[in-house]
Write a protein that holds these residues in place. Sequence first.
Motif, PDB file in Angstrom:
ATOM      1  N   MET A  32       0.824  -1.215   0.000  1.00 58.60           N
ATOM      2  CA  MET A  32       0.000   0.000   0.000  1.00 58.60           C
ATOM      3  C   MET A  32       0.856   1.262   0.000  1.00 58.60           C
ATOM      4  O   MET A  32       0.567   2.224  -0.724  1.00 58.60           O
ATOM      5  N   LEU A  48       2.288   1.966  -3.388  1.00 56.53           N
ATOM      6  CA  LEU A  48       1.323   2.373  -4.404  1.00 56.53           C
ATOM      7  C   LEU A  48       0.823   3.806  -4.235  1.00 56.53           C
ATOM      8  O   LEU A  48       0.204   4.345  -5.153  1.00 56.53           O
ATOM      9  N   VAL A  49       1.066   4.402  -3.076  1.00 54.88           N
ATOM     10  CA  VAL A  49       0.563   5.758  -2.823  1.00 54.88           C
ATOM     11  C   VAL A  49       1.055   6.771  -3.853  1.00 54.88           C
ATOM     12  O   VAL A  49       0.255   7.552  -4.380  1.00 54.88           O
ATOM     13  N   LEU A 107      -0.885   5.705  -7.269  1.00 56.19           N
ATOM     14  CA  LEU A 107      -2.350   5.628  -7.263  1.00 56.19           C
ATOM     15  C   LEU A 107      -3.014   6.647  -6.352  1.00 56.19           C
ATOM     16  O   LEU A 107      -4.213   6.914  -6.485  1.00 56.19           O
ATOM     17  N   THR A 143      -4.045   8.308  -2.412  1.00 54.53           N
ATOM     18  CA  THR A 143      -4.650   7.827  -1.165  1.00 54.53           C
ATOM     19  C   THR A 143      -6.149   7.659  -1.367  1.00 54.53           C
ATOM     20  O   THR A 143      -6.927   8.610  -1.215  1.00 54.53           O
ATOM     21  N   THR A 177      -6.180   1.767  -3.521  1.00 54.14           N
ATOM     22  CA  THR A 177      -4.901   1.368  -2.941  1.00 54.14           C
ATOM     23  C   THR A 177      -5.101   0.390  -1.794  1.00 54.14           C
ATOM     24  O   THR A 177      -4.383  -0.619  -1.682  1.00 54.14           O
ATOM     25  N   LEU A 223      -3.555   6.909   4.525  1.00 48.10           N
ATOM     26  CA  LEU A 223      -4.199   5.620   4.274  1.00 48.10           C
ATOM     27  C   LEU A 223      -4.744   5.025   5.560  1.00 48.10           C
ATOM     28  O   LEU A 223      -5.824   4.436   5.573  1.00 48.10           O
TER      29      LEU A 223
END
Length: 323
Positions: A80, A83-84, A87, A89, A93, A153
């Motif tokens: 996660m 990927l921030v 993609l 927040t 994700t 997140l």
Amino acid sequence: MRKIDFHTLGPLIALIALVVLGASLNSAFLAPANITNVLARSAFIGMIAVGMTFVITAGGLDLSVGSMSAFLAGIAIIAMNALVPALGTHWGTILIGMGVAVLGGLAAGYLNGALVTKARIEPFIVTLGTMGIFRSLVTWLADGGTLSLDYALRTLYRPVYYGGIGWITWPIICFALVALLGEWMMRHSRFGRHVEAIGSNDRVARYSAIDVNRVRLLTYVLLGLLVGLAVVLYVPRLGSASGSTGVLWELEAIAAVIIGGTALKGGRGRVWGTVMGVLILSLIDNILNLANLVSPYLNGAIQGVIIVLAVVLQREKHAAGER
């Protein structure tokens, strides 16, 4: 007149006795906030224990579930966070992170099951080894420290643990659904009947055209899936993972299964009893904390004593049946 089977009803009787004891020792015991807390914290071990019920009923064992939980939480957080930047927040994700945890659980369960069924290594040895592997891997990934989920997140993810329907949080709801499905599978599905047949006598099961290795493998895969689901619900609670995450979870899961009446040698599984066992362990822990009776550092010792006593009672019942 039919006699009451106290061995079968024992977990339920013990649970009721603990509720009465807790209420008498502390007026806050039955407060909705405390009940929600106990049930929510029981959900992680509960879902894992349901999967452990199938593994033990089929004559297996898994000592790696606590370490597996830590490893899955670690790789989900890493995925996660990575990927921030690409993609952003948002829930996409988080859903990918959930998928990493669940798929990782399936893969880890398959690894344990394949080593037991295809490599023909004893379950104790296999899962003792993977317990060390998973714990070492998450410690290495965290560089000896803690893997923390991105703050934004974590804020977005928190309702998965703290939210729900009224005072019933999502972990409690998921635990209830897993328990109901697990009980149905054990009692009414072909898979459940095959699991009990294999645990009773795997040689006879083979003569009955049951694919013993396949069923045993599936019990480990099921357990891995439920560990992954537990991790999905656990990560938003603290938003972190480290080498100490999930310590003694395997002990608690096995204790709940044995307390619930599942035979340690296999052949008889009780998912509903496992649920009672999970709640009993959680209530004991909660009562000890509220009443301040013993140090919380002794919880592991208390659980160990409970496991020994449960096994002793099982053997006495078996010996009485033979007489």
